[in-house]
Design an enzyme around this catalytic site. Structure first.
Site, mmCIF file in Angstrom:
data_model
loop_
_atom_site.group_PDB
_atom_site.id
_atom_site.type_symbol
_atom_site.label_atom_id
_atom_site.label_comp_id
_atom_site.label_asym_id
_atom_site.label_seq_id
_atom_site.Cartn_x
_atom_site.Cartn_y
_atom_site.Cartn_z
ATOM 1 N N ASP A 1 4.021 -0.381 -7.528
ATOM 2 C CA ASP A 1 3.978 0.098 -6.143
ATOM 3 C C ASP A 1 4.150 -1.006 -5.110
ATOM 4 O OD1 ASP A 1 1.195 -0.789 -6.830
ATOM 5 O OD2 ASP A 1 0.810 -0.175 -4.768
ATOM 6 N N ASP B 1 1.474 -5.935 -7.086
ATOM 7 C CA ASP B 1 0.706 -5.981 -8.321
ATOM 8 C C ASP B 1 1.494 -5.323 -9.445
ATOM 9 O OD1 ASP B 1 0.526 -3.274 -7.737
ATOM 10 O OD2 ASP B 1 -1.537 -3.391 -7.029
ATOM 11 N N TYR C 1 -5.823 3.768 -3.960
ATOM 12 C CA TYR C 1 -5.124 4.928 -3.410
ATOM 13 C C TYR C 1 -6.038 6.146 -3.435
ATOM 14 C CZ TYR C 1 -0.795 2.266 -3.305
ATOM 15 O OH TYR C 1 0.164 1.331 -3.013
ATOM 16 N N GLU D 1 2.211 -8.333 2.080
ATOM 17 C CA GLU D 1 2.516 -7.509 0.907
ATOM 18 C C GLU D 1 3.448 -6.379 1.318
ATOM 19 O OE1 GLU D 1 0.317 -5.771 -3.067
ATOM 20 O OE2 GLU D 1 -0.857 -5.958 -1.223
#
Length: 528
Positions: free
Chosen positions: A90, A93, A243, A489
């Protein structure tokens, strides 16, 4: 010695406030010329699609263009006896989270549905867009092993975040997590159904058998998510903190129903969205953000574009209520509501919150662009509380947001990595920040990665081309440091909505530069 940000190498990043104010003034004046020449949107489109290749998990294909990546996650699902090789990481990571992955594919598909011809006009990019979508849907087919079973996550965020390793070197847990009748997860089931339904529309003309297969899975997943209702982060507790579902699952159910209706024209799905419109919040929630978690603005916009011809009085009334809530969101972003408008930075960027703010910008830009198309095709305007706005003016605002992303901002920095001459060099991303596995196959251990690569002051050895990073803060300021993950990120759902938008702006830019914009019914200075 304190790390010096790349941003400080540019004149406009120096602490001279008059320069920043002057730039903001210039940007605001230039935005009144909605399609004046500014950026190469075709190049931005090409770069945005490269990003998805950098995020691939699994066995990479022979035509992989991001050559610093290699095969990874080749044993995913093995412990559970299921093939879960493939899909996308995603962000920076190495976990495969099902909810944001499915949402990414829904947005990519929506962009292709709306702007297919415009994407095709950029040489070779339609093929790359279809490949990006199919990489996700192929994985969803694998993950949906039974009508009432969906594997919703591979990897554990906690152990993954303790290590800084290339995906090719992963030693962290690759445990897979499933949803079933005893462990429901309506959000992921419904969002995956939406993604596969939207993708079925994309592939209908070029690969009808595959499109039908996607629809088959989408309908089963919707039935599963609706019949066995439950928040997925209650069944998969390991996702909390990464999430979590704050908005619940009702927005995903309405969202999926509308996508299934668009894909099948089965009135059952339309009726579902009508009958549950109020009780599920579709016609009651007035929202100012659209994201992987909060889908209300997206489903309201989708409903607002449905034709009203042939509907009965009650259906028309409910569709109008959907439209009213959609337009509240759109007007808020355009700063055309009396009170409840979206916030903006001094430089004009939409601002929702400090954590990965760019996701809200690009997601809003997609809805505005889609609705602009709808208004143009139906010869309508957007009637906000303080003004009526035509499709050209909406696109002018979208362009201002995209141009900010690409470099027209007080930092003079492109937040789309790899685009232009100045962009973030220290993206918070394990693979990009570590030497390429293809160049150096020496194993990088869990903590070794932190000591050797994460803490380096040097730029990343690999450029994560096409990644849209979290972006600047509320004051238009940005610190290019790996540790600053709130800003540096990038996530797949940041870039996904830009694919269609870049294509649309590229088309308009070509029309403007060749003096053909009038023939496209887009007068250069028309703010109607």
């Amino acid at each position: 010695m304190k790390e010096k940000s790349i941003c400080q190498n540019t004149l406009l990043a120096q602490p001279k406030h008059f320069l920043q104010h002057f730039l903001v003034l210039i940007l605001s004046l230039s935005s009144t010329l909605p399609f004046a020449h500014s950026f190469d949107y075709g190049d931005a489109l090409s770069k945005s699609l490269l990003y998805f290749e950098a995020q691939r998990s699994g066995h990479l294909p022979y035509n992989q263009r991001v050559t610093w990546r290699h095969h990874s996650g080749l044993t995913d699902g093995l412990e559970q006896g299921v093939d879960l090789v493939g899909g996308y990481y995603d962000a920076g990571d190495n976990v495969k989270f099902g909810l944001p992955m499915a949402y990414t594919i829904t947005l990519l598909s929506w962009g292709v549905i709306e702007f297919r011809d415009e994407i095709a006009a950029v040489d070779g990019e339609l093929r790359h867009a279809l490949e990006a979508i199919k990489w996700g849907t192929d994985y969803f087919i694998k993950a949906h092993t039974h009508p009432h079973v969906l594997w919703a996550q591979v990897g554990d965020g906690y152990t993954d975040h303790l290590c800084w390793q290339r995906p090719e070197d992963m030693t962290t847990s690759r445990r897979a997590y499933k949803l079933d009748e005893e462990n429901p997860g309506t959000e992921v089931a419904a969002e995956t159904a939406a993604a596969m339904a939207a993708a079925s529309i994309v592939f209908r003309g070029t690969n009808p058998q595959y499109a039908q297969l996607l629809l088959h899975h989408a309908e089963q997943l919707f039935e599963f998510g609706d019949k066995y209702r439950g928040k997925y982060d209650s069944s998969i507790k390991e996702v909390k903190g990464y999430y979590s579902s704050v908005s619940g699952y009702r927005d995903e159910l309405l969202w999926a129903a509308l996508w299934l209706y668009k894909a099948t024209h089965n009135i059952t799905y339309f009726d579902y969205a009508i009958l549950n419109a109020e009780s599920f919040g579709g016609t009651t929630w007035a929202i100012r953000e659209f994201s992987w978690d909060v889908k209300f603005a997206g489903l309201q916009t989708l409903a607002a574009t449905l034709p009203t011809e042939g509907r009965d009085k009650e259906q028309k009334q409910i569709l109008q209520q959907y439209r009213s809530k959609a337009e509240h969101y759109l007007c808020a972003n355009l700063n055309k509501n009396n009170f409840t408008n979206a916030k903006r930075t001094p430089g004009g960027l939409l601002y929702t919150r400090r954590w990965n703010n760019m996701q809200y910008v690009s997601n809003a830009a997609l809805l505005l662009t889609v609705y602009s198309n709808h208004l143009r095709s139906t010869d309508q305007t957007l009637d906000c509380q303080t003004d009526s706005v035509g499709p050209t003016k909406i696109l002018s605002f979208v362009k201002s947001q995209v141009d900010y992303i690409l470099g027209s901002n007080p930092m003079g920095l492109s937040y789309l990595v790899g685009y232009g001459s100045a962009y973030p060099m220290r993206v918070h991303h394990r693979g990009a920040s570590t030497t390429s596995y293809k160049d150096d196959k020496v194993f990088v251990g869990c903590m070794q990665g932190y000591h050797t690569w994460f803490g380096r002051h040097d730029p990343n050895p690999n450029v994560l081309v096409g990644a849209l990073v979290g972006g600047p803060d509320k004051n238009d300021e940005f610190r290019d440091k790996r540790v600053n993950f709130a800003q540096t990120e990038a996530c797949t759902y940041n870039t996904a909505p830009l694919v269609g938008i870049f294509a649309k702006l590229h088309e308009l830019e070509k029309g403007s530069s060749s003096n053909t914009i009038a023939s496209a019914s887009l007068p250069l200075l028309s703010f109607i």
